[in-house]
Design an enzyme around this catalytic site. Structure first.
Site, mmCIF file in Angstrom:
data_model
loop_
_atom_site.group_PDB
_atom_site.id
_atom_site.type_symbol
_atom_site.label_atom_id
_atom_site.label_comp_id
_atom_site.label_asym_id
_atom_site.label_seq_id
_atom_site.Cartn_x
_atom_site.Cartn_y
_atom_site.Cartn_z
ATOM 1 N N SER A 56 -1.747 11.953 -6.523
ATOM 2 C CA SER A 56 -1.105 10.702 -6.086
ATOM 3 C C SER A 56 -0.721 9.903 -7.325
ATOM 4 O O SER A 56 -1.183 10.208 -8.438
ATOM 5 C CB SER A 56 -2.073 9.886 -5.223
ATOM 6 O OG SER A 56 -3.140 9.413 -6.035
ATOM 7 N N ASP A 93 2.002 13.522 -4.631
ATOM 8 C CA ASP A 93 1.728 13.014 -3.278
ATOM 9 C C ASP A 93 2.285 11.588 -3.165
ATOM 10 O O ASP A 93 2.004 10.740 -4.019
ATOM 11 C CB ASP A 93 0.192 13.002 -3.111
ATOM 12 C CG ASP A 93 -0.261 12.811 -1.687
ATOM 13 O OD1 ASP A 93 0.537 13.050 -0.774
ATOM 14 O OD2 ASP A 93 -1.449 12.437 -1.498
ATOM 15 N N GLU A 145 9.620 12.330 4.349
ATOM 16 C CA GLU A 145 8.800 11.885 5.495
ATOM 17 C C GLU A 145 9.632 11.040 6.449
ATOM 18 O O GLU A 145 10.395 10.172 6.042
ATOM 19 C CB GLU A 145 7.577 11.089 5.014
ATOM 20 C CG GLU A 145 6.707 10.603 6.189
ATOM 21 C CD GLU A 145 5.311 10.111 5.804
ATOM 22 O OE1 GLU A 145 4.873 10.351 4.669
ATOM 23 O OE2 GLU A 145 4.674 9.476 6.665
ATOM 24 N N HIS A 189 -4.275 7.967 7.246
ATOM 25 C CA HIS A 189 -5.034 8.153 6.004
ATOM 26 C C HIS A 189 -6.418 7.514 6.081
ATOM 27 O O HIS A 189 -6.628 6.565 6.835
ATOM 28 C CB HIS A 189 -4.260 7.555 4.826
ATOM 29 C CG HIS A 189 -3.013 8.323 4.512
ATOM 30 N ND1 HIS A 189 -1.768 7.892 4.841
ATOM 31 C CD2 HIS A 189 -2.856 9.525 3.911
ATOM 32 C CE1 HIS A 189 -0.873 8.798 4.447
ATOM 33 N NE2 HIS A 189 -1.505 9.797 3.883
ATOM 34 N N HIS A 232 0.021 14.762 7.021
ATOM 35 C CA HIS A 232 -0.806 13.916 6.155
ATOM 36 C C HIS A 232 -2.008 13.437 6.963
ATOM 37 O O HIS A 232 -2.083 13.650 8.171
ATOM 38 C CB HIS A 232 0.006 12.703 5.670
ATOM 39 C CG HIS A 232 0.940 13.047 4.561
ATOM 40 N ND1 HIS A 232 0.744 12.595 3.285
ATOM 41 C CD2 HIS A 232 2.045 13.838 4.536
ATOM 42 C CE1 HIS A 232 1.713 13.078 2.516
ATOM 43 N NE2 HIS A 232 2.515 13.832 3.246
ATOM 44 N N GLY A 233 -2.927 12.762 6.276
ATOM 45 C CA GLY A 233 -4.027 12.104 6.981
ATOM 46 C C GLY A 233 -4.855 13.046 7.843
ATOM 47 O O GLY A 233 -5.225 12.693 8.961
ATOM 48 N N SER A 235 -7.923 14.542 7.321
ATOM 49 C CA SER A 235 -9.369 14.716 7.145
ATOM 50 C C SER A 235 -10.072 14.612 8.497
ATOM 51 O O SER A 235 -9.611 13.893 9.391
ATOM 52 C CB SER A 235 -9.918 13.644 6.190
ATOM 53 O OG SER A 235 -9.699 14.037 4.844
ATOM 54 N N ILE A 276 -5.599 16.937 2.746
ATOM 55 C CA ILE A 276 -6.993 16.533 2.900
ATOM 56 C C ILE A 276 -7.491 15.909 1.597
ATOM 57 O O ILE A 276 -7.502 16.563 0.561
ATOM 58 C CB ILE A 276 -7.866 17.753 3.290
ATOM 59 C CG1 ILE A 276 -7.412 18.287 4.667
ATOM 60 C CG2 ILE A 276 -9.349 17.378 3.318
ATOM 61 C CD1 ILE A 276 -8.012 19.607 5.067
ATOM 62 N N ASP A 277 -7.876 14.675 1.672
ATOM 63 C CA ASP A 277 -8.423 13.971 0.518
ATOM 64 C C ASP A 277 -9.761 13.317 0.885
ATOM 65 O O ASP A 277 -10.789 13.550 0.243
ATOM 66 C CB ASP A 277 -7.420 12.911 0.037
ATOM 67 C CG ASP A 277 -7.842 12.237 -1.258
ATOM 68 O OD1 ASP A 277 -8.891 12.604 -1.812
ATOM 69 O OD2 ASP A 277 -7.135 11.331 -1.729
HETATM 70 P P1 13P Z 1 -6.856 11.903 4.393
HETATM 71 O O1 13P Z 1 -7.109 10.501 3.991
HETATM 72 O O2 13P Z 1 -6.985 12.075 5.890
HETATM 73 O O3 13P Z 1 -7.681 12.882 3.651
HETATM 74 O O4 13P Z 1 -5.313 12.227 4.071
HETATM 75 C C1 13P Z 1 -4.905 12.542 2.770
HETATM 76 C C2 13P Z 1 -3.434 12.551 2.608
HETATM 77 O O5 13P Z 1 -2.655 12.525 3.537
HETATM 78 C C3 13P Z 1 -2.913 12.615 1.231
HETATM 79 O O6 13P Z 1 -1.533 12.487 1.188
HETATM 80 O O1 G3H Z 2 -2.542 9.639 0.818
HETATM 81 C C1 G3H Z 2 -3.235 9.175 -0.068
HETATM 82 C C2 G3H Z 2 -4.203 10.041 -0.794
HETATM 83 O O2 G3H Z 2 -5.420 10.123 -0.108
HETATM 84 C C3 G3H Z 2 -4.352 9.570 -2.220
HETATM 85 O O3 G3H Z 2 -5.074 8.395 -2.291
HETATM 86 O O4 G3H Z 2 -3.655 6.848 -3.645
HETATM 87 O O5 G3H Z 2 -6.147 6.528 -3.456
HETATM 88 O O6 G3H Z 2 -5.217 8.404 -4.808
HETATM 89 P P1 G3H Z 2 -5.020 7.476 -3.638
HETATM 90 ZN ZN ZN Z 3 -0.695 11.242 2.677
#
Ligand code: 13P
Ligand code: G3H
Ligand code: ZN
Length: 330
Positions: A56, A93, A145, A189, A232-233, A235, A276-277
């Protein structure tokens, strides 16, 4: 200009085609530091999964862009050293400007996302097209997107989802030339994707969130058959991490994610990249808190970051094998 090819990386084109045809999704795991990168690479090598290393703009600021590039190059060599060559993509990202995307392309990224989803439609088209035109000159793939995820995205807070409008997708992908499309069908997210009052309780008393809008996904697939779709999002916010975090002094309440069965179902469709983050952040935090609570005299970072790395590796192996279906596809 450093080309990603010199670093041993690949773009996402072939990977996505195989994933759509094969009914699985490529993991896109975010990383900011060495332990996360080690866990991602070793998990994906061990399960023979292709992988997207996702950075990111916040990660870029945190870790330093030059270091990140060499880390990605190191990841390619590390995978070889571990004994199995897997395809590795380095992806930006949520890129929010042409300049950022250009900068990443010139410093070795093989794939970028230009996220114009918060802009008026025509502005999103124009910005995305501009990035695609530049990226494709360098054989770099681009994710666009359409639709807005609820929650925080790019520092913009949306109270509710604006689902992707299936009637816009043909126009968007043809006019922009993007290689993949991120859509909004109910994911968001972070670790707090749903409030308990949005959920129902199953027979075991477990909170079950509302299902993803597979009807919208199906409509999109009908309009752009076989076109690579991104979620995205995604997790799942495994309760065991939340429990461990709270047991050892943390304070997370009402954290609810996307059930894994729903992601498995999505991975079998044209969804070929799943981001997945947050799950990784939770796994690391749980492991670190456990060490701190049980060994208060410990102050060697390797003694708490090592267990965090092990927990991450286990999580990522589980994702490739049991959720995304990418294990064995490298
Ligand atoms: P999560 O916060 O659900 O892991 O999503 C991560 C994401 O979409 C990064 O772009
Ligand atoms: O979509 C966002 C990712 O989880 C990255 O998060 O901007 O805190 O690094 P960040
Ligand atoms: Zn994302």
């Amino acid at each position: 200009m450093v080309s990603y090819k010199e670093l041993g990386l690949v773009n996402s084109k072939e990977l996505f085609k195989k994933a759509v045809d094969g009914g699985y999704a490529i993991p896109a795991f975010n990383f900011n530091n060495m332990e996360q990168l080690q866990a991602i690479v070793s998990a994906c090598v061990e399960t023979k999964s292709p992988v997207i290393l996702q950075v990111s703009s916040g990660a870029r600021k945190y870790a330093n862009q030059t270091l990140l590039r060499y880390m990605a190059q190191g990841a390619v060599q590390y995978a070889k050293e571990l004994g199995y060559e897997i395809p590795i993509v380095l992806h930006l990202d949520h890129g929010d400007s042409f300049e950022l995307c250009k900068d990443c392309i010139e410093s070795g990224f093989s794939s970028v996302m230009i996220d114009g989803s918060h802009l008026p439609y025509e502005e999103n088209v124009a910005l995305t097209k501009k990035v695609v035109e530049y990226a494709h000159q360098h054989n770099v793939t681009v994710e666009g997107e359409l639709g807005v995820l609820a929650g925080i995205e790019d520092d913009v807070q949306a109270d509710h989802h604006t689902y992707t409008e299936p009637d816009e997708v043909v126009d968007f992908v043809t006019r922009t030339g993007v290689d993949s499309l991120a859509i909004s069908i109910g994911t968001s997210h972070g670790a707090f994707k749903f409030t308990p009052d949005q959920c129902t309780r199953n027979e075991n008393g477990v909170l079950v969130p509302p299902p993803l809008r597979f009807d919208i996904l199906e409509e999109i697939e009908k309009r752009i058959p076989g076109f690579p779709i991104v979620l995205h999002g995604s997790s799942s916010v495994p309760p065991q991490y939340v429990e461990t975090i709270n047991k050892y002094g943390g304070k997370l309440s009402d954290s609810i994610g996307i059930p894994e069965e729903q992601l498995r179902r999505a991975a079998k469709s044209a969804v070929c990249k799943i981001n997945i983050d947050s799950d990784g952040r939770l796994a690391m935090t749980a492991a670190v808190r456990e060490v701190f609570a049980n060994k208060p005299a410990e102050f060697d970072p390797r003694k708490y970051l090592g267990p965090a790395r092990d927990a991450l590796k286990e999580l990522y192996m589980h994702k490739t094998e049991k959720v995304l279906g990418s294990a064995g596809k490298a």
